[in-house]
Design a protein around this motif. Structure first.
Motif, PDB file in Angstrom:
ATOM      1  N   THR A  33       3.649  -2.540  15.019  1.00  0.00           N
ATOM      2  CA  THR A  33       4.150  -2.077  13.726  1.00  0.00           C
ATOM      3  C   THR A  33       3.245  -2.618  12.627  1.00  0.00           C
ATOM      4  OG1 THR A  33       6.161  -1.780  12.394  1.00  0.00           O
ATOM      5  CG2 THR A  33       5.753  -3.992  13.236  1.00  0.00           C
ATOM      6  N   ARG A  34       3.598  -2.370  11.399  1.00  0.00           N
ATOM      7  CA  ARG A  34       2.852  -2.896  10.257  1.00  0.00           C
ATOM      8  C   ARG A  34       3.756  -2.869   9.043  1.00  0.00           C
ATOM      9  NH1 ARG A  34      -1.669  -0.822   7.790  1.00  0.00           N
ATOM     10  NH2 ARG A  34      -0.618  -0.506   5.801  1.00  0.00           N
ATOM     11  N   ALA A  35       3.409  -3.658   8.059  1.00  0.00           N
ATOM     12  CA  ALA A  35       4.129  -3.624   6.795  1.00  0.00           C
ATOM     13  C   ALA A  35       3.866  -2.292   6.097  1.00  0.00           C
ATOM     14  CB  ALA A  35       3.679  -4.784   5.907  1.00  0.00           C
ATOM     15  N   LYS A  36       4.840  -1.863   5.314  1.00  0.00           N
ATOM     16  CA  LYS A  36       4.755  -0.607   4.558  1.00  0.00           C
ATOM     17  C   LYS A  36       4.679   0.589   5.507  1.00  0.00           C
ATOM     18  CE  LYS A  36       2.569  -0.711   0.596  1.00  0.00           C
ATOM     19  NZ  LYS A  36       1.497  -0.854  -0.398  1.00  0.00           N
ATOM     20  N   ASN A  37       3.794   1.567   5.227  1.00  0.00           N
ATOM     21  CA  ASN A  37       3.863   2.818   5.983  1.00  0.00           C
ATOM     22  C   ASN A  37       3.020   2.791   7.252  1.00  0.00           C
ATOM     23  OD1 ASN A  37       1.729   2.865   3.912  1.00  0.00           O
ATOM     24  ND2 ASN A  37       1.250   4.901   4.678  1.00  0.00           N
ATOM     25  N   LEU A  38       3.629   3.245   8.354  1.00  0.00           N
ATOM     26  CA  LEU A  38       2.928   3.433   9.621  1.00  0.00           C
ATOM     27  C   LEU A  38       2.193   4.766   9.649  1.00  0.00           C
ATOM     28  CD1 LEU A  38       5.482   2.375  12.400  1.00  0.00           C
ATOM     29  CD2 LEU A  38       3.133   1.572  12.224  1.00  0.00           C
ATOM     30  N   PHE A  39       2.789   5.771   9.007  1.00  0.00           N
ATOM     31  CA  PHE A  39       2.276   7.136   9.046  1.00  0.00           C
ATOM     32  C   PHE A  39       1.703   7.532   7.695  1.00  0.00           C
ATOM     33  CE2 PHE A  39       5.962   6.986  11.958  1.00  0.00           C
ATOM     34  CZ  PHE A  39       5.323   7.267  13.149  1.00  0.00           C
ATOM     35  N   ALA A  40       0.797   8.493   7.745  1.00  0.00           N
ATOM     36  CA  ALA A  40       0.259   9.039   6.507  1.00  0.00           C
ATOM     37  C   ALA A  40       1.351   9.755   5.725  1.00  0.00           C
ATOM     38  CB  ALA A  40      -0.873  10.014   6.827  1.00  0.00           C
ATOM     39  N   ASP A  41       1.260   9.673   4.423  1.00  0.00           N
ATOM     40  CA  ASP A  41       2.164  10.447   3.570  1.00  0.00           C
ATOM     41  C   ASP A  41       1.759  11.919   3.679  1.00  0.00           C
ATOM     42  OD1 ASP A  41       4.176  10.951   1.830  1.00  0.00           O
ATOM     43  OD2 ASP A  41       3.133  10.286   0.039  1.00  0.00           O
ATOM     44  N   TYR A  42       2.747  12.793   3.602  1.00  0.00           N
ATOM     45  CA  TYR A  42       2.507  14.220   3.833  1.00  0.00           C
ATOM     46  C   TYR A  42       3.207  15.025   2.752  1.00  0.00           C
ATOM     47  CZ  TYR A  42       2.906  18.785   6.221  1.00  0.00           C
ATOM     48  OH  TYR A  42       2.852  20.119   6.542  1.00  0.00           O
ATOM     49  N   LYS A  81       7.909  -5.554   4.337  1.00  0.00           N
ATOM     50  CA  LYS A  81       6.750  -6.392   4.671  1.00  0.00           C
ATOM     51  C   LYS A  81       7.162  -7.680   5.384  1.00  0.00           C
ATOM     52  CE  LYS A  81       2.595  -8.428   2.579  1.00  0.00           C
ATOM     53  NZ  LYS A  81       2.733  -9.800   3.133  1.00  0.00           N
ATOM     54  N   GLU A  82       8.112  -8.389   4.802  1.00  0.00           N
ATOM     55  CA  GLU A  82       8.519  -9.678   5.368  1.00  0.00           C
ATOM     56  C   GLU A  82       9.159  -9.498   6.744  1.00  0.00           C
ATOM     57  OE1 GLU A  82      11.517 -13.428   4.336  1.00  0.00           O
ATOM     58  OE2 GLU A  82      10.892 -12.044   2.735  1.00  0.00           O
ATOM     59  N   LEU A  83      10.024  -8.510   6.882  1.00  0.00           N
ATOM     60  CA  LEU A  83      10.705  -8.278   8.153  1.00  0.00           C
ATOM     61  C   LEU A  83       9.724  -7.846   9.241  1.00  0.00           C
ATOM     62  CD1 LEU A  83      14.010  -6.442   7.095  1.00  0.00           C
ATOM     63  CD2 LEU A  83      13.672  -8.871   7.588  1.00  0.00           C
ATOM     64  N   ALA A  84       8.748  -7.012   8.878  1.00  0.00           N
ATOM     65  CA  ALA A  84       7.766  -6.532   9.858  1.00  0.00           C
ATOM     66  C   ALA A  84       6.910  -7.682  10.370  1.00  0.00           C
ATOM     67  CB  ALA A  84       6.892  -5.443   9.239  1.00  0.00           C
ATOM     68  N   GLU A  85       6.393  -8.482   9.463  1.00  0.00           N
ATOM     69  CA  GLU A  85       5.538  -9.600   9.867  1.00  0.00           C
ATOM     70  C   GLU A  85       6.322 -10.622  10.676  1.00  0.00           C
ATOM     71  OE1 GLU A  85       3.966 -10.903   6.149  1.00  0.00           O
ATOM     72  OE2 GLU A  85       2.465  -9.279   6.036  1.00  0.00           O
ATOM     73  N   ASP A  86       7.564 -10.860  10.280  1.00  0.00           N
ATOM     74  CA  ASP A  86       8.421 -11.802  10.987  1.00  0.00           C
ATOM     75  C   ASP A  86       8.726 -11.306  12.402  1.00  0.00           C
ATOM     76  OD1 ASP A  86      10.032 -14.214  10.980  1.00  0.00           O
ATOM     77  OD2 ASP A  86      11.783 -12.910  10.968  1.00  0.00           O
ATOM     78  N   ASN A 142      -0.030  -6.172  15.300  1.00  0.00           N
ATOM     79  CA  ASN A 142       0.056  -5.820  13.884  1.00  0.00           C
ATOM     80  C   ASN A 142      -1.013  -4.762  13.599  1.00  0.00           C
ATOM     81  OD1 ASN A 142       0.736  -5.889  11.157  1.00  0.00           O
ATOM     82  ND2 ASN A 142      -0.822  -7.428  10.724  1.00  0.00           N
ATOM     83  N   LEU A 143      -0.609  -3.564  13.280  1.00  0.00           N
ATOM     84  CA  LEU A 143      -1.548  -2.477  13.025  1.00  0.00           C
ATOM     85  C   LEU A 143      -2.150  -2.590  11.628  1.00  0.00           C
ATOM     86  CD1 LEU A 143       0.429   0.538  14.530  1.00  0.00           C
ATOM     87  CD2 LEU A 143      -1.338  -0.846  15.630  1.00  0.00           C
ATOM     88  N   HIS A 144      -3.420  -2.253  11.536  1.00  0.00           N
ATOM     89  CA  HIS A 144      -4.099  -2.254  10.235  1.00  0.00           C
ATOM     90  C   HIS A 144      -4.320  -0.839   9.718  1.00  0.00           C
ATOM     91  CE1 HIS A 144      -4.799  -6.560  10.388  1.00  0.00           C
ATOM     92  NE2 HIS A 144      -5.186  -6.416  11.643  1.00  0.00           N
ATOM     93  N   GLY A 145      -4.398   0.128  10.628  1.00  0.00           N
ATOM     94  CA  GLY A 145      -4.593   1.512  10.225  1.00  0.00           C
ATOM     95  C   GLY A 145      -3.292   2.272  10.101  1.00  0.00           C
ATOM     96  N   ILE A 146      -3.385   3.472   9.531  1.00  0.00           N
ATOM     97  CA  ILE A 146      -2.222   4.347   9.326  1.00  0.00           C
ATOM     98  C   ILE A 146      -2.426   5.610  10.144  1.00  0.00           C
ATOM     99  CG2 ILE A 146      -0.978   5.753   7.635  1.00  0.00           C
ATOM    100  CD1 ILE A 146      -2.790   2.704   6.417  1.00  0.00           C
ATOM    101  N   ILE A 147      -1.416   5.966  10.936  1.00  0.00           N
ATOM    102  CA  ILE A 147      -1.492   7.136  11.810  1.00  0.00           C
ATOM    103  C   ILE A 147      -1.651   8.399  10.957  1.00  0.00           C
ATOM    104  CG2 ILE A 147      -0.264   8.477  13.560  1.00  0.00           C
ATOM    105  CD1 ILE A 147       1.127   5.813  14.328  1.00  0.00           C
ATOM    106  N   TYR A 157      10.352  -0.127  11.657  1.00  0.00           N
ATOM    107  CA  TYR A 157      10.189   0.924  12.660  1.00  0.00           C
ATOM    108  C   TYR A 157       9.023   0.522  13.556  1.00  0.00           C
ATOM    109  CZ  TYR A 157       9.520   5.863  14.180  1.00  0.00           C
ATOM    110  OH  TYR A 157       9.387   7.045  14.883  1.00  0.00           O
ATOM    111  N   PHE A 158       9.267   0.449  14.863  1.00  0.00           N
ATOM    112  CA  PHE A 158       8.259   0.011  15.814  1.00  0.00           C
ATOM    113  C   PHE A 158       7.733   1.185  16.633  1.00  0.00           C
ATOM    114  CE2 PHE A 158      11.285  -3.457  15.255  1.00  0.00           C
ATOM    115  CZ  PHE A 158      10.476  -4.556  15.037  1.00  0.00           C
ATOM    116  N   LEU A 159       6.507   1.061  17.079  1.00  0.00           N
ATOM    117  CA  LEU A 159       5.961   1.935  18.106  1.00  0.00           C
ATOM    118  C   LEU A 159       5.987   1.157  19.421  1.00  0.00           C
ATOM    119  CD1 LEU A 159       2.855   3.417  16.246  1.00  0.00           C
ATOM    120  CD2 LEU A 159       5.129   4.433  16.495  1.00  0.00           C
ATOM    121  N   MET A 160       6.449   1.797  20.498  1.00  0.00           N
ATOM    122  CA  MET A 160       6.523   1.141  21.798  1.00  0.00           C
ATOM    123  C   MET A 160       5.687   1.911  22.811  1.00  0.00           C
ATOM    124  SD  MET A 160       9.850   0.196  24.163  1.00  0.00           S
ATOM    125  CE  MET A 160      10.167   1.886  24.724  1.00  0.00           C
TER     126      MET A 160
END
Length: 431
Positions: A208-217, A342-347, A363-368, A387-390
């Motif tokens: 996962t990552r803080a803020k958005n995992l996916f590109a805005d559309y 942000k805090e919950l994702a990093e934690d 911890n992902l750095h890129g955005i899908i 929201y996690f990716l598994m």
């Protein structure tokens, strides 16, 4: 002086020893609780696989999840949970109460299948013609039931309350909003909310990552007065829109295999999947007697980039020879964006890593970049969450868990992985 020394000997040192003993017991209890979680997950794994395969054999499309929700209700009731049903359609909520004060945490799983005529490639193929679990929601539901089972088993060691939300109609983006509108948050009041989605990563990994995992559309629509020079105007606007894209057409960005590349992909700090704007469709042109309408779907790694597009285009058109023909510009279609706290994702990444090892969570750095998202976003608009990716792939066995793909398949061991990782996470969160 003598009295002080005697007091310390008689009272203070025993207190220190007791404190050390209690602290040691707490550490041992922490270790034990995760061992119990892992052991119980092993014990129920085969039954969860059977549940998953039953969901897969009898899939139900968005809004039609009657039998699916009935099976979930029965399972939760057998665990002794308080169960609420028919929320926002066929939505189900199970409430696990420890009867001790503490944090309130929600876990969400989507339960609907996809309408498709693609054939199943597994032995337990769908019996419902034209419907198939090709997105992994059968896995999601099974993992959530497994977490409910495991945490019910150790509820005496927990405090607080856990809510299990089984959401219908994710595929058509109606279920989450319907549950919210149907007074979901009058039934439950979580402080945090979590969810997962299957991904083509290897089994045994979550990310996962803080803020958005996916590109805005968003779909941008421009409207012009239809006068002379329609051809010139059309070419001008098409060029204007194409110039918004900042990714070359020959870039490895467009090869989805690059997503997992260690040098270019999502896990690298210098990933190419950041700071981008792309066109997600061909430029669409529609004419009537009075006006010319031009539309295109856009994606961007940074939501602010898309939010500034309207102003940017309006400004450039205003300086052009077509400014007098310009009527209007607007977004006509937007997808609610999953935005992780942000805090919950990093934690969460740290806590899972501490229990299951650094290789377990990324911890992902890129955005899908494909503009997908999830209507879990509507829950996040009310409650902070992650929201996690598994991972569900096993490349050695040729199993690739790419949602919505023709050869979609899953290494079912990911069910156990999900139950263990996220049961441990919730147990840690409830402390």
């Amino acid at each position: 002086m003598t009295f002080t020394r005697s007091f310390r000997s008689v009272f203070i040192w025993p207190l220190i020893l007791i404190s050390k003993l209690v602290f040691g017991q707490e550490q041992q209890q922490e270790a034990n609780i995760h061992q119990i979680i892992q052991q119980h997950s092993e014990e129920i794994f085969d039954s969860l696989v059977e549940i998953r395969r039953d969901f897969h054999r009898y899939p139900e499309a968005a809004g039609e999840e009657v039998k699916t929700s009935a099976k979930i209700i029965e399972y939760l009731q057998n665990l002794g949970l308080e169960v609420h049903q028919k929320i926002g359609g066929h939505g189900v909520v199970g409430i696990l109460k420890t009867n001790k004060k503490g944090k309130k945490i929600a876990w969400r799983a989507d339960i609907d299948a996809l309408k498709t005529d693609l054939p199943d490639i597994v032995s337990f193929e769908s019996n419902n013609k034209g419907v198939r679990h090709i997105c992994g929601h059968d896995i999601h539901a099974s993992v959530a039931l497994g977490i409910a089972n495991v945490l019910s088993n150790i509820k005496e060691q927990l405090s607080g309350t856990i809510y299990f939300i089984f959401q219908p109609a994710e595929e058509n983006w109606q279920g989450a909003k319907a549950m919210v509108d149907d007074a979901l948050f009058e039934i439950i009041d979580p402080e945090e909310i979590y969810a997962l989605h299957l991904s083509p990563m290897p089994e045994g990994i979550i990310a996962t990552r803080a803020k958005n995992l996916f590109a805005d559309y968003k779909v941008v629509q421009l409207k012009f007065d239809k006068k002379k020079g329609v051809s010139e105007l059309t070419n001008y606007v098409k060029n204007l829109l194409n110039n918004l894209q900042n990714v070359p057409n020959d870039s490895p960005f467009w090869d989805m295999q690059t997503l997992m590349d260690p040098e270019l992909g999502l896990v690298n700090r210098n990933t190419i999947f950041q700071n981008y704007v792309t066109l997600n469709s061909e430029v669409f042109i529609k004419e009537n007697e009075e006006s010319l309408i031009i539309k295109v779907a856009l994606s961007a790694s940074d939501p602010d980039k898309l939010n500034s597009v309207l102003k940017q285009l309006k400004s450039e058109i205003g300086k052009s020879e077509f400014s007098e023909k310009f009527i209007d510009i607007q977004f006509t279609e937007e997808i609610a964006l999953v935005l992780n706290d942000k805090e919950l994702a990093e934690d969460a990444i740290q806590q899972i890593s501490e229990v299951y090892g650094k290789q377990s969570s990324i911890n992902l750095h890129g955005i899908i970049p494909d503009g997908r998202s999830d209507d879990f976003a509507y829950f996040q608009q009310k409650i902070p969450g992650v929201y996690f990716l598994m991972g569900g792939s096993n490349y050695q066995k040729g199993i690739i868990s790419m949602p919505h793909s023709p050869n979609f398949n899953v290494d079912e061991n990911c069910i156990k992985t999900g139950v263990q990782y996220f049961s441990s996470l919730i147990a840690e969160k409830l402390k």
